[in-house]
Design an enzyme around this catalytic site. Structure first.
Site, short mmCIF file in Angstrom:
data_model
loop_
_atom_site.label_atom_id
_atom_site.label_comp_id
_atom_site.label_asym_id
_atom_site.label_seq_id
_atom_site.Cartn_x
_atom_site.Cartn_y
_atom_site.Cartn_z
N CYS A 161 6.06 2.85 -6.38
CA CYS A 161 4.69 3.00 -5.46
C CYS A 161 4.62 3.95 -5.09
CB CYS A 161 4.66 2.09 -4.32
SG CYS A 161 6.80 2.41 -4.27
N HIS A 162 5.73 4.94 -5.66
CA HIS A 162 5.47 6.60 -4.87
C HIS A 162 4.40 7.13 -6.25
CE1 HIS A 162 8.09 5.35 -8.71
NE2 HIS A 162 7.54 5.94 -9.37
N TYR A 198 -5.38 5.09 -4.46
CA TYR A 198 -4.84 4.19 -3.43
C TYR A 198 -6.45 3.10 -3.52
CZ TYR A 198 -0.96 6.21 -1.29
OH TYR A 198 0.45 6.70 -0.50
N ASN A 252 5.86 -2.71 -0.46
CA ASN A 252 6.50 -2.84 -1.92
C ASN A 252 7.89 -3.42 -1.49
OD1 ASN A 252 7.30 -3.03 -4.15
ND2 ASN A 252 7.46 -0.47 -4.76
N GLU A 292 10.52 11.93 -12.63
CA GLU A 292 9.56 10.84 -13.91
C GLU A 292 8.71 12.03 -14.43
OE1 GLU A 292 9.17 6.83 -12.09
OE2 GLU A 292 7.38 8.32 -12.30
#
Length: 286
Positions: free
Chosen positions: A248-249, A217, A240, A275
């Site tokens: 955002c993850h 962040y 989001n 991912e």
């Protein structure tokens, strides 16, 4: 439908991912394959072809400390990224994303005069509510932790003066690309960002984080020119509306803790694991 079709793979693997996450590391290949109604050998081939790694390896990616290892090995410092990353395009899971943002004046009108279509779809991460306009997808929410009613109301309440129409047919081609059921078609998946100017800056920064990587962040706050606004950045990340495609993850705390996730931390862990598995498989194949 043949078990070689992309849609079939997508639904089976979605179920398998949720089974693995719910059961934890003790789930064996034989037990998981039985739940899928397949032989262990066939399921292993199917899972590895889709996710890129074996079910056992995927379990390791779901470990609670996975975010810490990502931060140590795949921490993207956005300040060093190519500035062209903010040009309005990004890439995710072999998909090309193009986006445009609503003007501040239109945003202030809270969706007045806007027609937003919506529909429910299956995804590898549970049932998903998707909203969009003729310009592109403007919302994706996951219901596995919140429930379908709450997820639907969450997204619709963001544009209180818009007109809402149940129209999954308009959204379906974009959704199938977004969730990977139709990979490799080289078509743009359009996004329509509806947010305040500060939020859109944060979402632009999120689009610069490569798949399989994470950032913090505080890095996002620095790259958008507000290094002290870490709390405000966290709020914007949480607001989001287009989950998964605006990633955002991929934002975590400096400590390596996952931080929050609007649709539930189990969903965030599953997406990051998915991912990471695909990124590692791609690197191994090079």
């Amino acid at each position: 439908m043949s078990d070689l079709s992309p849609d079939y793979h997508y639904n089976v693997i979605g179920r398998a991912i949720r089974e693995i996450d719910a059961a934890g590391p003790g789930l064996t290949l034989d037990a998981l394959a039985a739940r899928m109604g397949m032989s262990p050998a066939h399921f292993q081939r199917l899972f590895s072809a889709w996710v890129g790694v074996s079910p056992k390896r995927y379990q390791q990616y779901l470990a609670l400390d996975h975010a810490k290892s990502l931060l140590a090995t795949r921490h993207t410092t956005l300040a060093a990224a190519d500035g062209a990353g903010l040009s309005g395009s990004g890439r995710l899971h072999d998909l090309f994303l193009t986006w445009e943002a609503m003007t501040p004046g239109d945003f202030a009108r809270a969706g007045e005069g806007l027609t937003i279509r919506h529909g429910w779809f299956d995804s590898p991460f549970g049932r998903a509510i998707v909203t969009g306009t003729e310009r592109g997808i403007c919302g994706i929410g996951f219901a596995s932790e919140t429930g379908e009613d709450a997820a639907l109301q969450d997204l619709l309440s963001r544009w209180p003066k818009a007109q809402f129409v149940h129209d999954p047919a308009l959204l379906r081609p974009w959704v199938l690309q977004a969730f990977g059921a139709r990979p490799g078609q080289n078509a743009d998946t359009p996004l329509f960002l509806i947010g305040a100017p500060f939020q859109i800056k944060v979402w632009e920064a999120l689009l610069r984080i490569p798949s399989g990587h994470v950032t913090t962040y505080s890095d996002i706050a620095t790259v958008i020119g507000h290094p002290k606004a870490v709390r405000a950045v966290g709020t914007a990340v949480g607001r989001n509306p287009i989950s998964l495609l605006i990633p955002c993850h991929r934002a975590v705390r400096k400590s390596g803790a996952l931080g929050g996730y609007h649709w539930g931390l189990p969903v965030k862990r599953a997406i990051l694991a998915h991912e990471s598995a695909r990124a590692d498989a791609a690197n191994t194949a090079m």
